[in-house]
Design an enzyme around this catalytic site. Structure first.
Site, PDB file in Angstrom:
ATOM      1  N   TYR A  61       0.809  -1.213   0.000  1.00 31.68           N
ATOM      2  CA  TYR A  61       0.000   0.000   0.000  1.00 31.68           C
ATOM      3  C   TYR A  61       0.840   1.260   0.000  1.00 31.68           C
ATOM      4  O   TYR A  61       0.342   2.347  -0.264  1.00 31.68           O
ATOM      5  CB  TYR A  61      -0.963   0.008   1.198  1.00 31.68           C
ATOM      6  CG  TYR A  61      -2.015  -1.095   1.147  1.00 31.68           C
ATOM      7  CD1 TYR A  61      -1.898  -2.147   0.258  1.00 31.68           C
ATOM      8  CD2 TYR A  61      -3.119  -1.070   1.977  1.00 31.68           C
ATOM      9  CE1 TYR A  61      -2.836  -3.155   0.202  1.00 31.68           C
ATOM     10  CE2 TYR A  61      -4.078  -2.083   1.931  1.00 31.68           C
ATOM     11  CZ  TYR A  61      -3.922  -3.119   1.039  1.00 31.68           C
ATOM     12  OH  TYR A  61      -4.860  -4.116   0.990  1.00 31.68           O
ATOM     13  N   ASP A  63      -5.328  -6.665   5.720  1.00 34.12           N
ATOM     14  CA  ASP A  63      -6.531  -6.002   5.218  1.00 34.12           C
ATOM     15  C   ASP A  63      -7.585  -7.056   4.865  1.00 34.12           C
ATOM     16  O   ASP A  63      -8.749  -6.971   5.260  1.00 34.12           O
ATOM     17  CB  ASP A  63      -6.157  -5.164   3.983  1.00 34.12           C
ATOM     18  CG  ASP A  63      -7.314  -4.317   3.474  1.00 34.12           C
ATOM     19  OD1 ASP A  63      -8.264  -4.085   4.235  1.00 34.12           O
ATOM     20  OD2 ASP A  63      -7.248  -3.895   2.305  1.00 34.12           O
ATOM     21  N   ASP A 112     -11.071  -8.511   7.411  1.00 33.93           N
ATOM     22  CA  ASP A 112     -12.479  -8.496   6.996  1.00 33.93           C
ATOM     23  C   ASP A 112     -13.096  -9.885   7.176  1.00 33.93           C
ATOM     24  O   ASP A 112     -14.242 -10.027   7.595  1.00 33.93           O
ATOM     25  CB  ASP A 112     -12.634  -8.068   5.528  1.00 33.93           C
ATOM     26  CG  ASP A 112     -12.788  -6.558   5.379  1.00 33.93           C
ATOM     27  OD1 ASP A 112     -12.355  -5.827   6.295  1.00 33.93           O
ATOM     28  OD2 ASP A 112     -13.327  -6.108   4.353  1.00 33.93           O
TER      29      ASP A 112
HETATM   30  C1  IPM Z   1      -9.189  -0.761   5.952  1.00 31.35           C
HETATM   31  C2  IPM Z   1      -9.642  -0.226   4.621  1.00 31.35           C
HETATM   32  C3  IPM Z   1      -8.520   0.639   4.062  1.00 31.35           C
HETATM   33  C4  IPM Z   1      -7.287  -0.244   3.968  1.00 31.35           C
HETATM   34  C5  IPM Z   1      -8.844   1.288   2.708  1.00 31.35           C
HETATM   35  C6  IPM Z   1     -10.071   2.165   2.803  1.00 31.35           C
HETATM   36  C7  IPM Z   1      -7.681   2.061   2.156  1.00 31.35           C
HETATM   37  O1  IPM Z   1      -9.988  -1.262   3.775  1.00 31.35           O
HETATM   38  O2  IPM Z   1      -8.944   0.045   6.873  1.00 31.35           O
HETATM   39  O3  IPM Z   1      -9.082  -1.970   6.083  1.00 31.35           O
HETATM   40  O4  IPM Z   1      -7.176  -1.034   3.068  1.00 31.35           O
HETATM   41  O5  IPM Z   1      -6.433  -0.126   4.841  1.00 31.35           O
HETATM   42 MG    MG Z   2      -9.963  -3.183   4.697  1.00 26.89          MG
END
Ligand code: IPM
Ligand code: MG
Length: 360
Positions: free
Chosen positions: A146, A251, A255
């Site tokens: 990132y 990331d 989720d």
């Molecule tokens: C998170 C989100 C962010 C990330 C995005 C919005 C850039 O998905 O906080 O997990 O990938 O870090």
């Molecule tokens: Mg995320």
């Protein structure tokens, strides 16, 4: 004692859920005898609308001047929002990445706990849900893909896109130390998740983390490949305590870890640097489809406020009180729409905030 809290309400459901967290913070602070002063900070889409950019220098300065920052969410609907006609570096998400980097928030803590009251919402098999789980994901947040060099250009007559995944040993070490420190206060196990069968960066993660592990003889250390981890999380999440991983794997897996609790609207997060400072935000996104309807679940943000009290302000009792109040609220059958089940009372965003305040 007075603390200065930066507040980023942000976009989508952000203002609604932050409003409820502030309500709970005000109640708990007066009960436990400390003061909170709030400084509003613009970031994300609302900052684009006001200032033309997702993150201003003033916003960074205001965040740096606070003891901690509480955030809602940023971003809009990528298909319909004018923010997504801008080039990527000017979109709302760039503000979030920018503030993480500017404040050196390298460790992102994302707890994922299955509340026994919400077992019915868990999408896993009943036997797996019955075992329960309590995972703390430690995601490296300011390195890797990132933040690596990226570009798209024509090479040998073909459009070619490049993203760079790079880590140095000190970036890995400081994240690993956080993970082991946290594991020491929990169930004393760290699982490093990587792709060491393919990636050089993962192999460095393994060797550096292995070194760090030697300083924590009472903490069990194991490694797991990321594809296997994705599978194990749905097969037997109870095997995990602290999961340590790099930015993109974290990331994705966070989720997944969130979803198996039943709702991403339940999970808080903390992004920390090597001081007491932290940025606290719900794990879920801005949910533009339900924004402004007073139906979003504010619990993740309320629990993020509790993490802020614990990690940045050393107000552990107040943090515990919020955690207990949330549990009691759920045990009493109070639910927002996303976690609603038969026989429970369905309340609005503000209704949930009120219900938690009543039980503090
Ligand atoms: C998170 C989100 C962010 C990330 C995005 C919005 C850039 O998905 O906080 O997990 O990938 O870090
Ligand atoms: Mg995320």
């Amino acid at each position: 004692m007075d603390y200065n809290i930066g507040v980023i309400r942000g976009d989508g459901i952000g203002p609604e859920i932050v409003g409820e967290a502030v309500k709970v913070l005000d109640a708990v602070s007066s009960k436990y005898g400390f003061g909170l002063k709030y400084t509003e900070i613009d970031m994300g889409g609302c900052s684009i609308d006001k200032h033309g950019v997702p993150l201003t220098d003033e916003a960074i300065a205001a965040a740096k001047a606070s003891d901690a920052v509480l955030m809602g969410s940023i971003g809009g609907d990528a298909k319909t929002s004018p923010w997504y006609k801008l080039e990527p570096s000017k979109r709302p998400e760039a503000g979030l990445l920018g503030i993480r980097k500017a404040l050196n928030l390298f460790a992102n803590l994302r707890p994922s706990t299955l509340y026994k009251e919400l077992k019915a919402a868990c999408p896993l098999s009943e036997a797996t849900a019955d075992k329960g789980f309590d995972i703390m994901m430690v995601r490296e947040l300011t390195g890797g893909l990132y933040f690596g060099e990226r570009y798209t250009k024509e090479i040998d007559g073909l459009q070619t896109a490049v993203d760079t995944l790079s880590y140095n040993e000190s970036e890995i070490r400081r994240a690993a130390v956080k993970a082991f420190d946290i594991a020491g206060k929990r169930d004393k196990k760290v699982t490093l998740v990587d792709k060491a069968n393919v990636l050089d960066s993962s192999r460095l993660w393994r060797s550096v983390t292995q070194e760090v592990a030697k300083d924590y003889p009472d903490v069990t250390f194991e490694t797991m490949l990321v594809d296997n981890c994705a599978m194990q999380l749905v097969k037997d999440p109870s095997q995990f305590d602290v999961v340590l991983t790099e930015n993109m794997f974290g990331d994705i897996l966070s989720d997944e870890a969130a979803m198996i609790t039943g709702s991403i609207g339940m999970l808080p997060s903390a992004s920390l640097n090597d001081t007491k400072f932290g940025l606290y935000e719900p794990s879920g996104g801005s949910a533009p489809d339900i924004a402004g309807q007073n139906i979003a679940n504010p619990i993740a943000t309320i629990l993020s406020a509790a993490m802020m009290l614990r990690y940045s302000l050393d107000q552990d009792k107040a943090a515990d009180a919020i955690g207990e109040a949330v549990k009691r609220t759920l045990a009493d059958g109070v639910r927002t729409r996303d976690i609603m089940s038969e026989g429970c009372e369905c309340v609005s965003t503000s209704g949930m905030g009120d219900a938690i305040v009543e039980r503090l």
